[in-house]
Design a protein around this motif. Structure first.
Motif, short mmCIF file in Angstrom:
data_model
loop_
_atom_site.label_atom_id
_atom_site.label_comp_id
_atom_site.label_asym_id
_atom_site.label_seq_id
_atom_site.Cartn_x
_atom_site.Cartn_y
_atom_site.Cartn_z
N GLY A 122 0.81 -1.21 0.00
CA GLY A 122 0.00 0.00 0.00
C GLY A 122 0.84 1.26 0.00
O GLY A 122 1.75 1.40 0.81
N GLY A 152 2.60 -4.04 3.53
CA GLY A 152 1.60 -4.92 2.93
C GLY A 152 1.89 -6.35 3.28
O GLY A 152 2.55 -6.62 4.27
N ALA A 203 -7.67 -6.36 -2.65
CA ALA A 203 -8.00 -5.17 -1.84
C ALA A 203 -8.28 -5.56 -0.39
O ALA A 203 -7.83 -4.89 0.54
CB ALA A 203 -9.19 -4.43 -2.44
N LEU A 233 -5.04 -6.29 1.41
CA LEU A 233 -4.29 -5.08 1.74
C LEU A 233 -4.90 -4.38 2.94
O LEU A 233 -4.19 -3.93 3.84
CB LEU A 233 -4.21 -4.16 0.52
N VAL A 234 -6.23 -4.31 2.99
CA VAL A 234 -6.91 -3.71 4.15
C VAL A 234 -6.53 -4.50 5.42
O VAL A 234 -6.18 -3.92 6.44
CB VAL A 234 -8.45 -3.71 3.94
N VAL A 265 -8.76 1.01 -0.39
CA VAL A 265 -7.82 0.72 -1.47
C VAL A 265 -8.29 1.38 -2.75
O VAL A 265 -9.45 1.25 -3.14
CB VAL A 265 -7.67 -0.81 -1.66
N ARG A 272 -4.39 0.82 -8.87
CA ARG A 272 -3.08 0.17 -8.94
C ARG A 272 -2.01 1.21 -9.19
O ARG A 272 -2.24 2.21 -9.84
CB ARG A 272 -3.05 -0.84 -10.11
N TYR A 297 -0.84 -0.67 -4.59
CA TYR A 297 -2.08 0.09 -4.74
C TYR A 297 -1.97 1.38 -3.93
O TYR A 297 -1.33 1.40 -2.87
CB TYR A 297 -3.27 -0.69 -4.19
N VAL A 331 -3.56 3.79 -1.33
CA VAL A 331 -4.53 3.60 -0.26
C VAL A 331 -4.79 4.93 0.44
O VAL A 331 -3.93 5.80 0.47
CB VAL A 331 -4.08 2.53 0.78
#
Length: 129
Positions: free
Chosen positions: A9, A36, A46, A49-50, A63, A66, A82, A84
């Motif tokens: 992120g 990440g 996504a 990543l969260v 998110v 890209r 990504y 964020v």
């Protein structure tokens, strides 16, 4: 066998980017990265990543798009970044030695994990550098 996807992120605030200093493994300890982690089977990138940024940094994010291209790591991993947006929680390095906000001018001077260097031109553009 499908490649393991690892998501990272890019959290940008104003003209600065959040970077995290790795604690492990020994060959990457002390180097800086976009935080990440690995996507688990059946998980959306996504969502991974969260989850990872919540676990590693204690923050909630949304998110976005890209950033740059896929970065292959060895023969079995693909790294994707990504953008964020921070939506809640207070930053804390649960899984890193340190966190730091850097400007476009500072990007090149950091000791990055090799794979993340691929995104520096795109990050510099996003930071207005």
């Amino acid at each position: 066998m499908a490649a393991q996807i690892v998501v990272a992120g890019a959290l940008i605030s104003g003209a600065t980017l959040l970077v995290a200093q790795r604690q492990r493994p020994p060959d990457l300890a002390g180097l800086w990265e976009l935080p990440g982690g690995k996507v688990v089977p059946g998980e959306l990138e996504a969502d991974a990543l969260v989850r990872e940024l919540n676990e590693e940094l204690g923050v909630d994010v949304v998110v976005g798009e890209r950033l740059g291209a896929d970065v292959p790591i060895g023969e079995s991993m693909i790294l994707r970044a990504y953008l964020v947006t921070h939506t809640g929680g207070a930053l804390h390095p649960h899984d890193h030695r340190a966190l730091r906000w850097v400007s476009a001018a500072e990007l090149e001077s950091l000791a990055w994990v090799p794979a993340d260097r691929a995104w520096l031109p795109e990050l510099a553009k996003r930071l207005g550098g």
